[in-house]
Design an enzyme around this catalytic site. Structure first.
Site, PDB file in Angstrom:
ATOM      1  N   ARG A   1       0.895  -1.259  -0.075  1.00  0.00           N
ATOM      2  CA  ARG A   1      -0.056  -0.037   0.184  1.00  0.00           C
ATOM      3  C   ARG A   1       0.815   1.386   0.107  1.00  0.00           C
ATOM      4  O   ARG A   1       0.438   2.187  -0.721  1.00  0.00           O
ATOM      5  CB  ARG A   1      -1.070  -0.085   1.209  1.00  0.00           C
ATOM      6  CG  ARG A   1      -2.054  -1.141   1.077  1.00  0.00           C
ATOM      7  CD  ARG A   1      -3.039  -1.015   2.139  1.00  0.00           C
ATOM      8  NE  ARG A   1      -4.092  -0.031   1.738  1.00  0.00           N
ATOM      9  CZ  ARG A   1      -4.009   0.998   2.265  1.00  0.00           C
ATOM     10  NH1 ARG A   1      -3.283   1.503   3.341  1.00  0.00           N
ATOM     11  NH2 ARG A   1      -4.931   2.027   1.610  1.00  0.00           N
TER      12      ARG A   1
ATOM     13  N   TYR B   1      -0.012   3.558  -3.133  1.00  0.00           N
ATOM     14  CA  TYR B   1      -0.930   4.551  -2.828  1.00  0.00           C
ATOM     15  C   TYR B   1      -0.004   5.563  -1.844  1.00  0.00           C
ATOM     16  O   TYR B   1      -0.790   6.649  -1.653  1.00  0.00           O
ATOM     17  CB  TYR B   1      -2.240   4.197  -2.137  1.00  0.00           C
ATOM     18  CG  TYR B   1      -2.847   3.018  -2.910  1.00  0.00           C
ATOM     19  CD1 TYR B   1      -3.282   2.987  -4.064  1.00  0.00           C
ATOM     20  CD2 TYR B   1      -2.832   1.705  -2.091  1.00  0.00           C
ATOM     21  CE1 TYR B   1      -3.998   1.786  -4.342  1.00  0.00           C
ATOM     22  CE2 TYR B   1      -3.408   0.716  -2.387  1.00  0.00           C
ATOM     23  CZ  TYR B   1      -3.949   0.424  -3.563  1.00  0.00           C
ATOM     24  OH  TYR B   1      -4.731  -0.431  -3.970  1.00  0.00           O
TER      25      TYR B   1
ATOM     26  N   CYS C   1      14.587  -4.479  -4.608  1.00  0.00           N
ATOM     27  CA  CYS C   1      15.501  -3.673  -5.138  1.00  0.00           C
ATOM     28  C   CYS C   1      14.759  -2.482  -5.982  1.00  0.00           C
ATOM     29  O   CYS C   1      14.691  -2.439  -7.265  1.00  0.00           O
ATOM     30  CB  CYS C   1      16.362  -4.452  -6.069  1.00  0.00           C
ATOM     31  SG  CYS C   1      17.344  -5.510  -5.304  1.00  0.00           S
TER      32      CYS C   1
HETATM   33  N1  LLP Z   1     -17.207  -3.619  -3.501  1.00  0.00           N
HETATM   34  C1  LLP Z   1     -16.445  -3.327  -4.107  1.00  0.00           C
HETATM   35  C2  LLP Z   1     -17.528  -3.517  -5.763  1.00  0.00           C
HETATM   36  C3  LLP Z   1     -15.310  -2.991  -4.378  1.00  0.00           C
HETATM   37  O1  LLP Z   1     -14.597  -2.806  -5.622  1.00  0.00           O
HETATM   38  C4  LLP Z   1     -14.592  -2.862  -3.141  1.00  0.00           C
HETATM   39  C5  LLP Z   1     -13.452  -2.361  -3.214  1.00  0.00           C
HETATM   40  C6  LLP Z   1     -15.411  -3.258  -2.004  1.00  0.00           C
HETATM   41  C7  LLP Z   1     -16.825  -3.585  -2.208  1.00  0.00           C
HETATM   42  C8  LLP Z   1     -14.680  -2.926  -0.693  1.00  0.00           C
HETATM   43  O2  LLP Z   1     -14.410  -1.692  -0.349  1.00  0.00           O
HETATM   44  P1  LLP Z   1     -13.700  -1.471   1.189  1.00  0.00           P
HETATM   45  O3  LLP Z   1     -15.133  -1.652   2.118  1.00  0.00           O
HETATM   46  O4  LLP Z   1     -12.816  -2.290   1.462  1.00  0.00           O
HETATM   47  O5  LLP Z   1     -13.319   0.128   0.974  1.00  0.00           O
HETATM   48  N2  LLP Z   1      -6.389  -1.916  -2.538  1.00  0.00           N
HETATM   49  C9  LLP Z   1      -6.814  -0.449  -2.113  1.00  0.00           C
HETATM   50  C10 LLP Z   1      -8.347  -0.693  -2.033  1.00  0.00           C
HETATM   51  C11 LLP Z   1      -9.193  -1.134  -3.213  1.00  0.00           C
HETATM   52  C12 LLP Z   1     -10.582  -1.152  -2.986  1.00  0.00           C
HETATM   53  C13 LLP Z   1     -11.323  -1.869  -4.118  1.00  0.00           C
HETATM   54  N3  LLP Z   1     -12.560  -2.069  -4.021  1.00  0.00           N
HETATM   55  C14 LLP Z   1      -6.166  -0.154  -0.962  1.00  0.00           C
HETATM   56  O6  LLP Z   1      -5.300  -0.880  -0.400  1.00  0.00           O
HETATM   57  O7  LLP Z   1      -6.572   0.876  -0.379  1.00  0.00           O
END
Ligand code: LLP
Length: 436
Positions: free
Chosen positions: A328, A332, A359
């Protein structure tokens, strides 16, 4: 921070991660003991934090017909899924692989919803064969393909269309999903057309409407805006004679990484339900798809300091976890708190960039952090329950970390540390005969 008489200080946002007499514990287990037993890097999760997070949503929905579908992309380890399956959760999946994992963890198929912009035909077939609850469809072409696959399968696929409400969730651009320019969902202006199309297809049964506006959202306002936009559409779609039995508001609620103050799940839902009732839709079944807010602050990653080195501009603290374990920050510029597992220190605090062995200069876990550490010390990277292990990779042929689930004073290994043999198992050199 809360201080109790026994010199225990819970960490902010992570009430089940606490310092007791200088040492970091997860629930009733000291991290140093787990690191000794299982090595580092090591992910450690508090089961209680996950159950408490789920309970907050359920409090908000008390007395309603509502289903929490854990967005398992946040952390799809089998031992984590099992906790949610046992608690009666549904699952939000985005691939055939996630379907297989959810089923292996004991998910009830009718409580699985299948999201994602790019489902393949084999994935659609597998989901129909499993008897999942609903497909969240994201394009008109997908409606046609799903119709075709369902008819060939002799089934009707239950569908909800993901609409793009065009609201700004005020989060990192890579994790905003409900803006006009994003690839997700069907534009608000096309939605009615798409619903009419879906309702006319014999292999589909329209059951609901869906939206998801982004992730790590720390304010209620974008949700309230999105709800208004979705309910406007529900009104228009039902006026066209298409009844929507459920409304899915996606996930996205943020967690405290660095003093962030997202609304509590129950408070947020009290506000949203009041709007829903005011507009006369309080009787609809509700589905939500939270990921991060169910696991994010349940987890920490324990890592060992390999070396410290002074630099011209920065001091570096080189640890044995890296961007392949904790992607992360690199992806980001995300902030994770980093704490020494033993607060004792060495009387020589310095500011360090905490970096991994990979690396690339992008391989950093925290920048400019004050730490009092030496080689051999353990650090804990906090808020590491969501989007860390599930996004980990084998870059630099690094083995994936081990994972431990803690409940009270007990700890269970839920993922063995990967080995190079595991990594090589599915690879081979080209058979010379292939090139003849
Ligand atoms: N529903 C859908 C259709 C989604 O695309 C996502 C997350 C969620 C639910 C769940 O969202 P949450 O409650 O976890 O915010 N890798 C990124 C976050 C990517 C989120 C993708 N979609 C990070 O590490 O911040």
């Amino acid at each position: 921070m809360t201080k109790s008489p026994s010199d225990t200080t819970a960490l902010p946002g992570q009430p089940h991660v606490a310092r007791r007499d200088g040492q970091l514990w997860v629930e009733g287990v000291p991290l140093a003991a787990l690191a000794r037993e299982h090595g580092t890097p090591l992910f450690v999760y508090s089961k209680q934090w996950m159950l408490d997070a789920l309970a907050a949503y359920r409090r908000g929905f008390a007395g309603r017909d509502a289903l929490v579908c854990y967005a398992m992309k946040a952390n799809s380890s089998l031992g984590i899924l099992h906790v949610f399956a046992q608690a009666g959760c549904g699952f939000d999946i985005v691939s055939g692989g996630e379907l297989a994992r959810a089923l292996a963890a004991g998910a009830e198929p009718s409580k699985i919803i299948f999201s994602g912009v790019g489902k393949s035909r084999p994935e659609m077939r597998a989901a129909l064969a499993a008897g999942i609850g609903c497909f969240n469809v994201e394009s008109e072409e997908e409606l046609d393909v799903l119709n075709e696959v369902a008819l060939a399968h002799g089934a009707r696929a239950k569908v909800s269309i993901r609409i793009n409400p065009d609201v700004d969730p005020k989060t990192h651009p890579y994790i905003s999903t409900g803006l006009k320019g994003n690839k997700f969902g069907i534009a608000h202006s096309r939605a009615l057309h798409a619903y009419r199309h879906a309702a006319a297809l014999p292999g589909l049964e329209v059951t609901g409407i869906d939206c998801h506006i982004g992730s790590q959202i720390t304010e209620a306002a974008p949700y309230l805006d999105a709800m208004e936009r979705v309910l406007d559409l529900v009104t228009a779609i039902e006026a066209a004679g298409i009844r929507l039995a459920h409304i899915d508001f996606g996930g996205g609620l943020g967690i405290d990484y660095n003093g962030d103050t997202p609304p509590a799940a129950d408070d947020l839902w009290r506000q949203l339900l009041a709007r829903l009732d005011a507009r006369g839709f309080g009787d609809r079944k509700l589905i939500i798809e939270p990921g991060r807010s169910l696991v994010g602050n349940a987890g920490v990653c324990v890592t060992e300091v390999l070396f410290t080195k002074p630099g011209e501009e920065h001091n570096f603290c080189i640890v044995d976890a890296a961007m392949n374990d904790l992607p992360r920050p690199a992806m980001y510029q995300a902030f994770h708190r980093i704490e020494a597992v033993d607060a004792g220190g060495h009387g020589a605090p310095r500011r360090y960039d905490v970096v991994g062995p990979v690396c690339e200069s992008g391989d950093w876990l925290g920048r400019d952090r004050e730490l009092d550490v030496r080689a051999g010390d353990l650090l804990a990277v906090l808020s590491a329950g969501a989007y860390c292990m599930s996004m980990s990779s084998n870059y630099n042929t690094r083995n994936r970390a081990a994972e431990v689930l803690v409940s009270g004073e007990r700890a269970a290994l839920i993922r063995q540390r990967e080995t190079v043999q595991d990594q090589l198992r599915s690879e081979s050199v080209a058979d010379p005969s292939a090139f003849r």
